[in-house]
Scaffold this motif. Structure first.
Motif, PDB file in Angstrom:
ATOM      1  N   SER A 141      -9.145 -17.133  -8.262  1.00  0.00           N
ATOM      2  CA  SER A 141     -10.051 -16.148  -7.675  1.00  0.00           C
ATOM      3  C   SER A 141     -10.684 -15.344  -8.808  1.00  0.00           C
ATOM      4  N   ILE A 142     -12.003 -15.407  -8.890  1.00  0.00           N
ATOM      5  CA  ILE A 142     -12.746 -14.683  -9.923  1.00  0.00           C
ATOM      6  C   ILE A 142     -13.111 -13.312  -9.377  1.00  0.00           C
ATOM      7  N   GLN A 143     -12.827 -12.275 -10.135  1.00  0.00           N
ATOM      8  CA  GLN A 143     -13.169 -10.919  -9.707  1.00  0.00           C
ATOM      9  C   GLN A 143     -14.627 -10.633 -10.059  1.00  0.00           C
ATOM     10  N   ALA A 144     -15.512 -11.333  -9.373  1.00  0.00           N
ATOM     11  CA  ALA A 144     -16.945 -11.206  -9.617  1.00  0.00           C
ATOM     12  C   ALA A 144     -17.691 -11.739  -8.406  1.00  0.00           C
ATOM     13  N   SER A 145     -18.929 -11.326  -8.256  1.00  0.00           N
ATOM     14  CA  SER A 145     -19.735 -11.775  -7.127  1.00  0.00           C
ATOM     15  C   SER A 145     -20.034 -13.264  -7.233  1.00  0.00           C
ATOM     16  N   PHE A 146     -20.361 -13.857  -6.096  1.00  0.00           N
ATOM     17  CA  PHE A 146     -20.726 -15.271  -6.106  1.00  0.00           C
ATOM     18  C   PHE A 146     -21.962 -15.511  -6.958  1.00  0.00           C
ATOM     19  N   PHE A 147     -22.919 -14.615  -6.889  1.00  0.00           N
ATOM     20  CA  PHE A 147     -24.155 -14.776  -7.655  1.00  0.00           C
ATOM     21  C   PHE A 147     -23.869 -14.826  -9.152  1.00  0.00           C
ATOM     22  N   ASN A 148     -23.071 -13.894  -9.654  1.00  0.00           N
ATOM     23  CA  ASN A 148     -22.737 -13.910 -11.084  1.00  0.00           C
ATOM     24  C   ASN A 148     -21.912 -15.137 -11.451  1.00  0.00           C
ATOM     25  N   SER A 149     -21.055 -15.572 -10.532  1.00  0.00           N
ATOM     26  CA  SER A 149     -20.204 -16.730 -10.817  1.00  0.00           C
ATOM     27  C   SER A 149     -20.998 -18.019 -10.880  1.00  0.00           C
ATOM     28  N   ILE A 150     -21.988 -18.180 -10.007  1.00  0.00           N
ATOM     29  CA  ILE A 150     -22.744 -19.423  -9.996  1.00  0.00           C
ATOM     30  C   ILE A 150     -23.732 -19.478 -11.157  1.00  0.00           C
ATOM     31  N   ARG A 151     -24.226 -18.324 -11.590  1.00  0.00           N
ATOM     32  CA  ARG A 151     -25.239 -18.343 -12.654  1.00  0.00           C
ATOM     33  C   ARG A 151     -24.720 -18.951 -13.945  1.00  0.00           C
TER      34      ARG A 151
END
Length: 322
Positions: A141-151
């Motif tokens: 689980s990444i403590q970051a938004s989906f948008f930041n994770s996919i970029r």
């Protein structure tokens, strides 16, 4: 919470992640679910809350006789449709909320509670023909938004920074970038420096990486990034999977496949060690990515532009126009 990309197909698990008759909890768009697989390979899913006193069903156990899940609070049983099981039989209407799943081979997909806006992509089923499944790695689980994770998966300037310590990448030119709606493909080359002896001892799979690696990357927006590379052992496929857990938390895992042409991969013990090393290296890549994403300050307008950023702008456009 506003749902992230409602109507998108999400790959939430590979069959190997479930085990047999074991509850497996997921969170998708701020709702918790429990998934389980019986000994015949049939898969079920419910919202992870008992309708009696709201205990988490994932803390319970599976009744193998009925393929039902048992609440840990009062031992109430529910089948995969959400019906209460009494005396071995489902009774009345469903009172626990079921989650609709689409199971394709070993891949477990869902649209959550939303109507589909995109079909289930066939990228994994098509590209893995002739390949052997190795294992799952990098589940986190990444403590970051989906948008930041996919970029970061579309950011072709980050490899020689974020992943320098493993692969010693000094440059990563992009030969081509093609997109067609929600699908994209990139041809890219990694130009590597020599690894140190200590790095090789810590990660023996580096011995199989040439100084110049031509990679193919394919994308099925929003959840799949395929990294394909030829190494001395054969070919590897790494499917990097993402789905939104909450507004500020994203789940990731990697499905690894191999097509081994090197004769030494026929040696069972050696093959096992090499595959474990590849899985470890892949998990390290994921760790470096999420550590970077989690450490970012709030987004501001960039004052610097780098080459190849048009590929990142492509995914930003798809996301914001959804």
């Amino acid at each position: 919470m506003n749902a992230i990309l409602p109507g998108a197909p999400w790959l939430v698990a590979h069959r190997s992640m479930l085990g047999i008759n074991k509850p497996y909890k997921i969170t998708l768009n701020n709702c918790d679910y429990v998934i389980w697989q019986n000994s015949q390979g049939k898969i079920f899913a419910l919202e992870n809350v008992c309708p009696h006193m709201q205990a988490p069903l994932s803390n319970g156990w599976i009744c193998q006789t009925h393929s039902s899940i048992t609440c840990p609070f009062h031992a109430l049983e529910f089948n995969g449709e959400g019906k209460l099981v009494k005396d071995g039989e489902p009774k009345g209407e469903a009172i626990a909320n079921a989650l609709d799943l689409i199971v394709q081979d070993d891949l477990i997909w869902t649209y959550g509670i939303f109507e589909p806006r995109l079909p289930i992509p066939n990228l994994i089923s098509e590209r893995t023909k002739g390949f052997n499944f190795v294992d799952i790695t990098g589940s986190k689980s990444i403590q970051a938004s989906f948008f930041n994770s996919i970029r970061i998966n579309y950011d072709f300037n980050h490899q020689n920074g974020v992943h320098h310590d493993i692969f010693r990448i000094r440059d990563n030119p992009v030969q081509s970038f093609d997109s067609d709606g929600y699908y994209a493909k990139v041809i890219q080359t990694f130009l590597r420096e020599n690894n140190t002896l200590n790095e090789i001892l810590q990660n023996p799979s580096l011995l199989n990486l040439p100084k110049q690696i031509v990679n193919e990357l394919e994308y099925s927006f929003p959840c799949i990034t395929l990294f394909k590379a030829k190494i001395s052992l054969g070919e590897i496929l790494q499917f990097f999977i993402l789905y939104p857990e909450t507004e500020n938390k994203t789940r990731t895992f990697v499905i690894l496949y191999g097509n081994w042409c090197n004769p030494m991969m026929k040696i069972p013990g050696l093959r096992f060690l090499i595959e474990r090393s590849l899985l470890k290296a892949t998990a390290k890549v994921v760790e470096q990515d999420y550590t970077t994403v989690e450490s970012l300050y709030p987004q501001q307008e960039p004052k610097i532009r780098l080459p190849r950023e048009e590929i990142m702008f492509y995914v930003q456009k798809l996301y914001h126009e959804w």
